[in-house]
Design an enzyme around this catalytic site. Sequence first.
Site, PDB file in Angstrom:
ATOM      1  N   GLU A  47       0.797  -1.070  -0.075  1.00 29.03           N
ATOM      2  CA  GLU A  47      -0.013  -0.037   0.054  1.00 29.03           C
ATOM      3  C   GLU A  47       0.894   1.351   0.011  1.00 29.03           C
ATOM      4  OE1 GLU A  47      -2.042  -2.884   2.742  1.00 29.03           O
ATOM      5  OE2 GLU A  47      -0.201  -2.621   2.051  1.00 29.03           O
ATOM      6  N   CYS A  70      -2.229  -3.636   7.222  1.00 29.53           N
ATOM      7  CA  CYS A  70      -1.632  -4.200   8.625  1.00 29.53           C
ATOM      8  C   CYS A  70      -2.187  -2.884   9.355  1.00 29.53           C
ATOM      9  CB  CYS A  70      -0.351  -4.358   8.579  1.00 29.53           C
ATOM     10  SG  CYS A  70       0.847  -2.985   8.105  1.00 29.53           S
ATOM     11  N   SER A 155      12.120 -43.715  -8.417  1.00 33.09           N
ATOM     12  CA  SER A 155      13.051 -42.476  -8.338  1.00 33.09           C
ATOM     13  C   SER A 155      14.227 -42.620  -8.976  1.00 33.09           C
ATOM     14  CB  SER A 155      12.799 -41.703  -7.018  1.00 33.09           C
ATOM     15  OG  SER A 155      13.375 -42.631  -6.170  1.00 33.09           O
ATOM     16  N   ALA A 158      18.051 -49.691 -10.023  1.00 30.61           N
ATOM     17  CA  ALA A 158      18.652 -50.459  -9.041  1.00 30.61           C
ATOM     18  C   ALA A 158      19.837 -50.142  -8.603  1.00 30.61           C
ATOM     19  CB  ALA A 158      18.434 -52.062  -9.504  1.00 30.61           C
TER      20      ALA A 158
END
Length: 385
Positions: A47, A70, A155, A158
């Site tokens: 503001e 505020c 993800s 092996a």
Amino acid sequence: MRRALELARAEVGSTGSNPAVGCVLLDAEGTTVATGVHRGPGTPHAEVDALRRARGRHRGTTAVVTLEPCDHQGRTGPCSKALIEAGVRRVLYAVADPNRVAAGGARRLADAGVEVVGGVLGAEAEAVLEMWLTAVRAGRPFVTWKFAATLDGRSAAADGSARWISSAESRADAHELRARHDAVLVGSGTWRSDDPRLDLRHGVVGHPPLRIALDARGELPPDSRLLDGAAPTLVVTDPATGTADHGESESNNNSGLNTSTNTSTSTSTSRGANSGPDVLRLKTDARGHFPPLDLLAALDGRGVRSVLVEGGPALAASFVRAGLVDRVVAYVAPLLLGSEGVSATGPLGIGSIREAHRFRITSVDRIGPDLRIELRPPARTGGTQ
């Protein structure tokens, strides 16, 4: 209001512990006089920024702002007072300020004769402010779990290799996501196997997030890229852990890490002149793991309002089990690694389909050859319902 939300959205991730807020000043005909945005602690609130940019043309205007102005004197003065003194005749805001210290601006404005309307595009504003709102309402940072996986939920292969499951386009997007968070978190399995930088690359600019490495046993090697000084770093370790090999030192020593012994929620540490990594000493549980809620409480005490959980499967599972995941961002690649591969999440203690952790899909986008899927829990976790 949508223009104010665009301004706020562009600042998400750059305002520290403060909310990203946008403001638009309109004249009596609805023409934009000036816009403003908050850019971080110590800088003008949205503001005030808009009022300054109006260059004296603010009297009689309507202020459209994404968060209730505020009513608090901090590093800057109350926005409610600034609007009143500027002669603003009307204020429209989207979301009421949940911070009891700063709230009350709408009431002060109304008492001064300013027309006030709240809740304008409130749902859209809640989405823009969700990280900060969660932190204020729940007393802990907003948590995003990000991962890349194959079609069969793996993800890594092996042999542990994971580069690259996702495409270059997905990785660039993931760095944009990283830039929107205050901190990025990895467990010991990830820094051991990947030696990640956790910085901003792929052309992404912005404030690098705090890099957090969980290291319960004090084993993070001194040549870890997380200790390269390229971005702020926090090493979390158990109070019982002795001096680590990577240079941890007491606070009166100007080399190595800055340390502080903490209880499960105490957070008082300070960054030394050497700008080296900080250490947070946090108690582990009986299994030698850091309780997620205790960790988040400690980070909240440091002003961290959002955390991106990047790795690995065990760490992700601990946050899911605790009900502390507010958002999931999954990059799904058109690959198959089979049951031999490493699952994207660790054990969840589920024995029946009825016990499954369920999420709702909020967006699906094609990104390069991959899918970017964003999900939320059915209801806000951690007291943010």
